[in-house]
Scaffold this active site. Structure first.
Site, PDB file in Angstrom:
ATOM      1  N   SER A  83       0.866  -1.194   0.000  1.00 60.96           N
ATOM      2  CA  SER A  83       0.000   0.000   0.000  1.00 60.96           C
ATOM      3  C   SER A  83       0.893   1.232   0.000  1.00 60.96           C
ATOM      4  O   SER A  83       1.998   1.207   0.565  1.00 60.96           O
ATOM      5  CB  SER A  83      -0.869   0.011   1.267  1.00 60.96           C
ATOM      6  OG  SER A  83      -1.481   1.286   1.417  1.00 60.96           O
ATOM      7  N   TYR A 140      -0.795  -0.782  10.478  1.00 60.75           N
ATOM      8  CA  TYR A 140      -1.121  -1.108   9.076  1.00 60.75           C
ATOM      9  C   TYR A 140      -0.001  -0.618   8.155  1.00 60.75           C
ATOM     10  O   TYR A 140       0.498  -1.377   7.311  1.00 60.75           O
ATOM     11  CB  TYR A 140      -2.457  -0.464   8.684  1.00 60.75           C
ATOM     12  CG  TYR A 140      -2.830  -0.730   7.238  1.00 60.75           C
ATOM     13  CD1 TYR A 140      -3.314  -1.974   6.849  1.00 60.75           C
ATOM     14  CD2 TYR A 140      -2.680   0.263   6.264  1.00 60.75           C
ATOM     15  CE1 TYR A 140      -3.644  -2.229   5.517  1.00 60.75           C
ATOM     16  CE2 TYR A 140      -3.013   0.017   4.936  1.00 60.75           C
ATOM     17  CZ  TYR A 140      -3.490  -1.224   4.571  1.00 60.75           C
ATOM     18  OH  TYR A 140      -3.808  -1.479   3.254  1.00 60.75           O
TER      19      TYR A 140
HETATM   20  P1  NAP Z   1     -11.288  -6.539   1.105  1.00 61.93           P
HETATM   21  O1  NAP Z   1     -12.335  -6.354   0.053  1.00 61.93           O
HETATM   22  O2  NAP Z   1     -11.649  -6.375   2.537  1.00 61.93           O
HETATM   23  O3  NAP Z   1     -10.601  -7.947   0.843  1.00 61.93           O
HETATM   24  C1  NAP Z   1      -9.773  -8.579   1.792  1.00 61.93           C
HETATM   25  C2  NAP Z   1      -9.683 -10.040   1.412  1.00 61.93           C
HETATM   26  O4  NAP Z   1      -8.833 -10.685   2.365  1.00 61.93           O
HETATM   27  C3  NAP Z   1     -11.032 -10.723   1.449  1.00 61.93           C
HETATM   28  O5  NAP Z   1     -11.085 -11.687   0.409  1.00 61.93           O
HETATM   29  C4  NAP Z   1     -11.029 -11.406   2.807  1.00 61.93           C
HETATM   30  O6  NAP Z   1     -11.872 -12.537   2.731  1.00 61.93           O
HETATM   31  C5  NAP Z   1      -9.561 -11.794   2.920  1.00 61.93           C
HETATM   32  N1  NAP Z   1      -9.167 -11.979   4.301  1.00 61.93           N
HETATM   33  C6  NAP Z   1      -9.296 -11.109   5.330  1.00 61.93           C
HETATM   34  N2  NAP Z   1      -8.873 -11.669   6.471  1.00 61.93           N
HETATM   35  C7  NAP Z   1      -8.472 -12.929   6.149  1.00 61.93           C
HETATM   36  C8  NAP Z   1      -7.960 -14.019   6.903  1.00 61.93           C
HETATM   37  N3  NAP Z   1      -7.764 -13.922   8.231  1.00 61.93           N
HETATM   38  N4  NAP Z   1      -7.667 -15.181   6.253  1.00 61.93           N
HETATM   39  C9  NAP Z   1      -7.877 -15.284   4.920  1.00 61.93           C
HETATM   40  N5  NAP Z   1      -8.352 -14.295   4.153  1.00 61.93           N
HETATM   41  C10 NAP Z   1      -8.657 -13.138   4.780  1.00 61.93           C
HETATM   42  O7  NAP Z   1     -10.095  -5.507   0.893  1.00 61.93           O
HETATM   43  P2  NAP Z   1      -9.162  -5.151  -0.356  1.00 61.93           P
HETATM   44  O8  NAP Z   1      -9.106  -3.688  -0.400  1.00 61.93           O
HETATM   45  O9  NAP Z   1      -9.517  -5.932  -1.541  1.00 61.93           O
HETATM   46  O10 NAP Z   1      -7.754  -5.651   0.223  1.00 61.93           O
HETATM   47  C11 NAP Z   1      -6.871  -6.477  -0.487  1.00 61.93           C
HETATM   48  C12 NAP Z   1      -5.451  -6.028  -0.206  1.00 61.93           C
HETATM   49  O11 NAP Z   1      -5.257  -4.724  -0.750  1.00 61.93           O
HETATM   50  C13 NAP Z   1      -5.088  -5.932   1.274  1.00 61.93           C
HETATM   51  O12 NAP Z   1      -3.788  -6.461   1.481  1.00 61.93           O
HETATM   52  C14 NAP Z   1      -5.102  -4.431   1.533  1.00 61.93           C
HETATM   53  O13 NAP Z   1      -4.262  -4.065   2.596  1.00 61.93           O
HETATM   54  C15 NAP Z   1      -4.606  -3.917   0.201  1.00 61.93           C
HETATM   55  N6  NAP Z   1      -4.903  -2.506  -0.071  1.00 61.93           N
HETATM   56  C16 NAP Z   1      -6.183  -2.078  -0.212  1.00 61.93           C
HETATM   57  C17 NAP Z   1      -6.432  -0.736  -0.437  1.00 61.93           C
HETATM   58  C18 NAP Z   1      -7.837  -0.194  -0.600  1.00 61.93           C
HETATM   59  O14 NAP Z   1      -8.021   1.026  -0.565  1.00 61.93           O
HETATM   60  N7  NAP Z   1      -8.817  -1.049  -0.826  1.00 61.93           N
HETATM   61  C19 NAP Z   1      -5.375   0.191  -0.524  1.00 61.93           C
HETATM   62  C20 NAP Z   1      -4.074  -0.292  -0.374  1.00 61.93           C
HETATM   63  C21 NAP Z   1      -3.859  -1.631  -0.154  1.00 61.93           C
HETATM   64  P3  NAP Z   1     -12.612 -13.244   3.963  1.00 61.93           P
HETATM   65  O15 NAP Z   1     -13.204 -12.160   4.805  1.00 61.93           O
HETATM   66  O16 NAP Z   1     -13.599 -14.110   3.260  1.00 61.93           O
HETATM   67  O17 NAP Z   1     -11.580 -14.041   4.669  1.00 61.93           O
END
Ligand code: NAP
Length: 266
Positions: free
Chosen positions: A140, A153
């Site tokens: 990120s 984070y």
């Molecule tokens: P999201 O929609 O909340 O997706 C998170 C994913 O991780 C879901 O599939 C969730 O599925 C899974 N997950 C969460 N806890 C878990 C666990 N304990 N074991 C296995 N799977 C788990 O968020 P996202 O934005 O797509 O995030 C994906 C990545 O992008 C993350 O690493 C986040 O830090 C990064 N990121 C996001 C943003 C943003 O603005 N969205 C910005 C920078 C970086 P389940 O709940 O089904 O387990």
């Protein structure tokens, strides 16, 4: 079964991981989808089998739990058909450090750091022996921005960047490609889960745009991809400034500013 290598994607049930699953399926790759929500993974797998005609396996596991993590590590070690790991699963925490419990902090590090590193470890040895394979780690821009005061984070995402660059230095020469992807604010469920309203965030990127840009970086074999950063020269200047310090780290004597009276032994 596809002739192309299979891709294991963590956090594939929603958001960025689900968009990666969609894009890799449309490119003709078989998939292994990992997250905790079996129902959401099953629904996505059924849609991708029907729409893209690829084989999709679902591996429901909690990556913050050692036994769940171990099952996914085993799959990466044993399944020679998997050639690409997308280390995407991750979470954020509501509030500031002073509001977060020690258990919250530990769980976040277990998911964002320990699971990511252990899964890369499970894949990297096999990939290096085969002389091919790719590891994509989702970091990120917060990892570059301590000013946001998201201490834990941001710290986990700074780890992802350093880990990816150092791993690339080690396994790149053995034929393994490592990419760090640094999104900024992207429209996914992560915002609601950490108590924030995504519509209140300026410059929110749509998830498909983010993943398509990250895949353009992947195809170009870029080491660090920052889809929201329009001025690529800024990243190059930042990296050049960091690298310029390295020769100066080899010094037997502390810098003069630390040798003022009272700061260092005479
Ligand atoms: P999201 O929609 O909340 O997706 C998170 C994913 O991780 C879901 O599939 C969730 O599925 C899974 N997950 C969460 N806890 C878990 C666990 N304990 N074991 C296995 N799977 C788990 O968020 P996202 O934005 O797509 O995030 C994906 C990545 O992008 C993350 O690493 C986040 O830090 C990064 N990121 C996001 C943003 C943003 O603005 N969205 C910005 C920078 C970086 P389940 O709940 O089904 O387990």
């Amino acid at each position: 079964m596809s002739a192309k290598p299979a891709v294991l994607i963590t956090g594939a049930s929603t958001g960025i991981g689900a968009a990666y699953a969609d894009r890799f399926a449309r490119r003709g790759h078989d998939l292994v989808l990992v997250a905790r929500s079996q129902d959401q993974l099953d629904a996505l797998a059924a849609r991708l089998r029907a729409e893209a005609g690829v084989a999709v396996d679902v591996l429901a596991a909690d990556l913050a739990d050692p036994s769940g993590l171990a099952r996914v590590e085993q799959r990466l070690r044993d399944d020679a058909g998997i050639d690409v790991l997308v280390n995407n699963a991750g979470a954020s925490l509501a509030g500031g450090f002073l509001d977060q419990s020690a258990d919250d902090v530990g769980r976040l590090i277990a998911l964002n750091v320990t699971a990511l590193a252990r899964l890369a470890n499970a894949a990297a040895g096999r990939f290096a022996r085969a002389g091919q394979g790719a590891i994509v780690n989702i970091g990120s821009v917060v990892g570059l921005t301590p000013e946001f005061a998201m201490a834990v984070y941001g710290g986990t995402k700074a780890f992802v960047l350093h880990f990816s660059q150092a791993l690339a230095a080690e396994v790149g020469p053995k034929g393994v490609y490592v990419q760090a992807v640094l999104p900024a604010a992207t429209r996914t469920d992560i915002w609601k889960k950490s108590g924030k309203d995504p519509d209140a965030i300026p410059g929110l990127m749509e998830v498909d745009d983010l993943v398509d840009a990250a895949l353009a970086g992947f195809d170009a074999r870029e080491g660090v991809s920052i889809p929201p950063l329009h001025d690529e020269g800024q990243w190059k200047a930042f990296e050049a400034a960091r690298r310029a310090m390295i020769p100066g780290f080899s010094q037997a004597q502390p810098a003069p500013r630390y040798r003022a009276a009272g700061l260092a032994p005479a």
